[in-house]
Design an enzyme around this catalytic site. Structure first.
Site, mmCIF file in Angstrom:
data_model
loop_
_atom_site.group_PDB
_atom_site.id
_atom_site.type_symbol
_atom_site.label_atom_id
_atom_site.label_comp_id
_atom_site.label_asym_id
_atom_site.label_seq_id
_atom_site.Cartn_x
_atom_site.Cartn_y
_atom_site.Cartn_z
ATOM 1 N N GLU A 38 0.870 -1.169 0.000
ATOM 2 C CA GLU A 38 0.000 0.000 0.000
ATOM 3 C C GLU A 38 0.913 1.226 0.000
ATOM 4 O O GLU A 38 1.819 1.313 0.842
ATOM 5 C CB GLU A 38 -0.878 0.001 1.261
ATOM 6 C CG GLU A 38 -1.856 1.134 1.179
ATOM 7 C CD GLU A 38 -2.740 1.305 2.403
ATOM 8 O OE1 GLU A 38 -2.739 0.443 3.292
ATOM 9 O OE2 GLU A 38 -3.428 2.343 2.424
ATOM 10 N N ARG A 264 5.382 -12.599 9.940
ATOM 11 C CA ARG A 264 6.031 -11.308 9.677
ATOM 12 C C ARG A 264 7.454 -11.341 10.195
ATOM 13 O O ARG A 264 7.748 -12.019 11.182
ATOM 14 C CB ARG A 264 5.317 -10.194 10.451
ATOM 15 C CG ARG A 264 3.993 -9.810 9.950
ATOM 16 C CD ARG A 264 3.363 -8.806 10.913
ATOM 17 N NE ARG A 264 3.857 -7.454 10.692
ATOM 18 C CZ ARG A 264 3.378 -6.648 9.753
ATOM 19 N NH1 ARG A 264 2.409 -7.052 8.963
ATOM 20 N NH2 ARG A 264 3.848 -5.434 9.605
ATOM 21 N N LYS A 274 4.830 0.955 9.393
ATOM 22 C CA LYS A 274 4.916 2.211 8.658
ATOM 23 C C LYS A 274 4.377 3.370 9.483
ATOM 24 O O LYS A 274 4.901 4.473 9.437
ATOM 25 C CB LYS A 274 4.131 2.102 7.343
ATOM 26 C CG LYS A 274 4.927 1.417 6.247
ATOM 27 C CD LYS A 274 4.146 1.394 4.950
ATOM 28 C CE LYS A 274 3.179 0.254 4.928
ATOM 29 N NZ LYS A 274 2.585 0.013 3.601
HETATM 30 P P1 ATP Z 1 3.010 -2.058 8.051
HETATM 31 O O1 ATP Z 1 2.292 -2.809 9.105
HETATM 32 O O2 ATP Z 1 4.461 -1.884 8.300
HETATM 33 O O3 ATP Z 1 2.357 -0.771 7.711
HETATM 34 P P2 ATP Z 1 1.709 -3.401 5.944
HETATM 35 O O4 ATP Z 1 1.524 -4.852 6.077
HETATM 36 O O5 ATP Z 1 0.529 -2.552 6.208
HETATM 37 O O6 ATP Z 1 2.959 -2.978 6.776
HETATM 38 P P3 ATP Z 1 1.715 -3.345 3.105
HETATM 39 O O7 ATP Z 1 2.103 -2.241 2.218
HETATM 40 O O8 ATP Z 1 0.297 -3.712 3.172
HETATM 41 O O9 ATP Z 1 2.264 -2.993 4.550
HETATM 42 O O10 ATP Z 1 2.620 -4.622 2.832
HETATM 43 C C1 ATP Z 1 2.926 -5.146 1.571
HETATM 44 C C2 ATP Z 1 3.295 -6.587 1.755
HETATM 45 O O11 ATP Z 1 4.411 -6.699 2.629
HETATM 46 C C3 ATP Z 1 2.160 -7.361 2.385
HETATM 47 O O12 ATP Z 1 1.989 -8.565 1.678
HETATM 48 C C4 ATP Z 1 2.605 -7.589 3.795
HETATM 49 O O13 ATP Z 1 2.089 -8.785 4.289
HETATM 50 C C5 ATP Z 1 4.130 -7.630 3.656
HETATM 51 N N1 ATP Z 1 4.760 -7.220 4.895
HETATM 52 C C6 ATP Z 1 4.574 -6.076 5.589
HETATM 53 N N2 ATP Z 1 5.293 -6.069 6.722
HETATM 54 C C7 ATP Z 1 5.961 -7.246 6.768
HETATM 55 C C8 ATP Z 1 6.870 -7.857 7.693
HETATM 56 N N3 ATP Z 1 7.236 -7.238 8.820
HETATM 57 N N4 ATP Z 1 7.357 -9.080 7.394
HETATM 58 C C9 ATP Z 1 7.003 -9.698 6.268
HETATM 59 N N5 ATP Z 1 6.166 -9.189 5.357
HETATM 60 C C10 ATP Z 1 5.632 -7.982 5.595
HETATM 61 MG MG MG Z 2 -1.316 -3.081 5.096
#
Ligand code: ATP
Ligand code: MG
Length: 565
Positions: A38, A264, A274
């Site tokens: 995102e 994760r 983020k």
């Molecule tokens: P955050 O919680 O840091 O905002 P998010 O999951 O909301 O991260 P996205 O942009 O939705 O961020 O993530 C893109 C992809 O990266 C998704 O498939 C998510 O599952 C993966 N991802 C995000 N954070 C991690 C992590 N700490 N370890 C592994 N994969 C991750």
């Molecule tokens: Mg997300």
């Protein structure tokens, strides 16, 4: 890190599933993955795990990986974030399949599918306020209650949804919900919202829409449109899978992707959210998203990490379904490992102390050839210039040697009346210490032994070898020493305490008067070096033609592991 940890083959259960699928010709043996960020912030090291998994899996099995921005939340998203994400993925060395994709490209299709659900009696427009909707939803121990709007006719729902789309209602006035089961044990199935009103322009679609699909309604269907075979996501979406499956079963989608969840990446001494990283940028704790202390990919890059080290790290940690916190020391070990092999060596004095070689003529200039790398001859040689006025590290001199209890504690540097070898050059002896009016040492008067070029001195023994630079020939630089951003292993651990309470006040130490050997003059941004005895360093984009700015990537050894023993 123990030897076993670094050599044991890490598990990747996804690869095991894919190998079985290829064997059984599931999805005709094809592998299509996607990375779906995102664009609401910069990517961090957790995302690197997902990137390496999605792109790396496609590479490994001759498949393809799409890059798709999951852009259903225009309020929090921006082009700046899109651009940064694209450049981070490119820098990591991955190539996506075809054009960059956006969920917003599918808004027409998603809208049509929402209409389809309404026509099937499987979605309705609900006028409950957000607070009421929450109350009706129940909780883990109590089933929800049906919304009073649940039995609206198909015609009424179609008309209301159309009016939502046309901008006739205020935000929050109503929403489109799937009609599933208000008493389902899985809360995600209790008539979840699928479209909401948001009078906000979108970075891709402009003013075209004032209703936007909820992430859960968009995600699985976008995977279906792109015919993703293995939809890989993190474990927090496991509970959403029944909902995604419900949409796929109830819509005329072109494919039926399967979702697999993995744990994760979490690192100690680090936050990977983020939202929290944005907080550090917004409140000025760090200078920017790519501040070298940030666990963002762009921060790690500026700090001096290589794409290779990050990919190797992601390989090392493996992919499983169990949540475990990874020691940040493992990430640091990965960059040490890479730079040890690839970084040219150089000398840099970070806190200079003046040394005058009293038996050398003014204007004398002598050049020594040293290997750029002790093991890799292909990196060639470097030339280091010596003159009468030198600089050494303040901490490499002591007036009176400490009494050593054993030979390991022996003072291996310079002391008054003692000799030391200047790395790659002569042995010098300190004869006199010059102090200022406060008693601070400001200069050492030394003599050099002209017979010690590549030879051991006769009749005396130097304490050890120290690094040095010529005062006249060296390059001025500002060295920025970075340390972990948090002093607490789990900065998020205590819900009563803000994570910012655990910030390390010494995470950045600036040394403005450092000097590097002549070869660094004009060094390009992102050039990486091992400064002998000091650690691994990298040229920062803040450098100017007058002064280099150099970031410490990592120390030579893991000083934290030692300090904790
Ligand atoms: P955050 O919680 O840091 O905002 P998010 O999951 O909301 O991260 P996205 O942009 O939705 O961020 O993530 C893109 C992809 O990266 C998704 O498939 C998510 O599952 C993966 N991802 C995000 N954070 C991690 C992590 N700490 N370890 C592994 N994969 C991750
Ligand atoms: Mg997300």
């Amino acid at each position: 890190m123990s030897k076993n940890e670094s050599t044991a083959k890490p598990t990747n259960f996804i690869h095991q599933i894919i190998e079985a699928d290829i064997e059984n010709q599931t999805h005709q043996g094809k592998v299509v993955t996607r990375f779906p960020p995102e664009p609401n912030g910069y990517l961090h090291i957790g995302h690197a795990k997902s990137i390496c998994l999605n792109f790396g899996t496609a590479e490994k099995y001759n498949g393809v990986c799409n890059l798709r921005f999951d852009d259903t939340n225009p309020e929090k998203e921006s082009q700046e974030y899109i651009d940064s994400i694209v450049s981070d993925i490119e820098w990591l060395g991955y190539t996506w399949n075809g054009d960059i994709r956006y969920t917003s490209l599918y808004f027409d299709q998603l809208y049509a599918w929402a209409v389809h659900l309404i026509k099937e009696g499987k979605a309705y427009v609900c006028d409950l306020s957000p607070e009421q909707a929450r109350e009706y939803r129940g909780n883990f121990s109590e089933p929800g209650k049906n919304s009073p709007y649940r039995d609206r006719s198909v015609e009424e729902n179609l008309a209301l949804f159309e009016r939502m789309k046309n901008g006739e209602f205020a935000e929050g006035a109503c929403a489109l919900r799937a009609k599933i089961d208000m008493s389902a044990p899985n809360m995600n199935l209790r008539d979840p919202m699928i479209y909401r009103i948001l009078h906000v322009p979108h970075h891709q679609t402009g003013d075209k829409w004032c209703i936007y699909p909820i992430y859960d309604f968009a995600h699985g269907q976008s995977d279906a449109i792109e015919e993703i075979t293995h939809s890989l996501c993190t474990l927090e979406f496991e509970d959403h899978r029944p909902l995604y499956d419900w949409f796929i079963e109830n819509l005329p989608v072109p494919a039926t992707p399967k979702q697999y969840e993995f744990s994760r990446l979490e690192l100690n001494y680090t936050v990977t959210s983020k939202r929290k990283l944005k907080q550090l940028v917004d409140n000025g704790t760090v200078s920017s998203w790519n501040d070298p202390r940030m666990p963002t990919i762009s921060g790690l890059r500026r700090r001096g990490y290589t794409p290779n080290s990050i990919r190797n790290f992601c390989d090392m940690i493996g992919v499983t379904r169990s949540n475990a916190v990874v020691d940040v020391g493992m990430l640091e070990a990965a960059i040490r490992d890479d730079l040890d092999k690839t970084a040219p060596r150089a000398m840099c004095v970070t806190r200079p102390l003046k040394v005058t070689l009293t038996n050398m003529d003014e204007g004398h200039e002598e050049w020594f050839e040293l290997p750029a790398h002790p093991k890799d001859e292909s990196l060639g040689v470097r030339r280091v210039g010596l003159t009468r006025n030198l600089l050494i590290e303040q901490e490499d001199f002591i007036e009176v040697k400490p009494v050593a209890k054993n030979k390991h504690e022996r003072w291996k540097r310079l002391a008054l009346g003692d000799a030391v070898r200047l790395r790659g050059a002569y042995v010098i002896t300190c004869n006199e210490v010059v102090k200022d009016s406060h008693g601070e040492i400001i200069e050492l008067l030394c003599t050099y032994d002209p017979d010690t070029k590549g030879e051991n001195p006769v009749g005396y023994k130097p304490n050890g070898v120290i690094h040095w630079v010529s005062d006249e020939l060296s390059v001025p630089c500002e060295v920025r020493l970075y340390d972990r951003l948090f002093t607490e292993a789990n900065p998020d651990g205590d819900k009563e305490v803000e994570f910012t309470e655990h910030l390390n006040s010494e995470s950045l130490v600036v040394l403005p008067n450092a000097r590097a050997e002549a070869g660094l003059r004009g060094a390009a941004v992102e050039s990486r070096y091992q400064f002998e005895r000091m650690g691994y360093f990298c040229v920062d984009p803040d450098s100017t033609s007058e002064q280099l700015v150099i970031n410490r990537t990592v120390t030579l050894r893991d000083s934290w592991a030692k300090a904790q023993k």
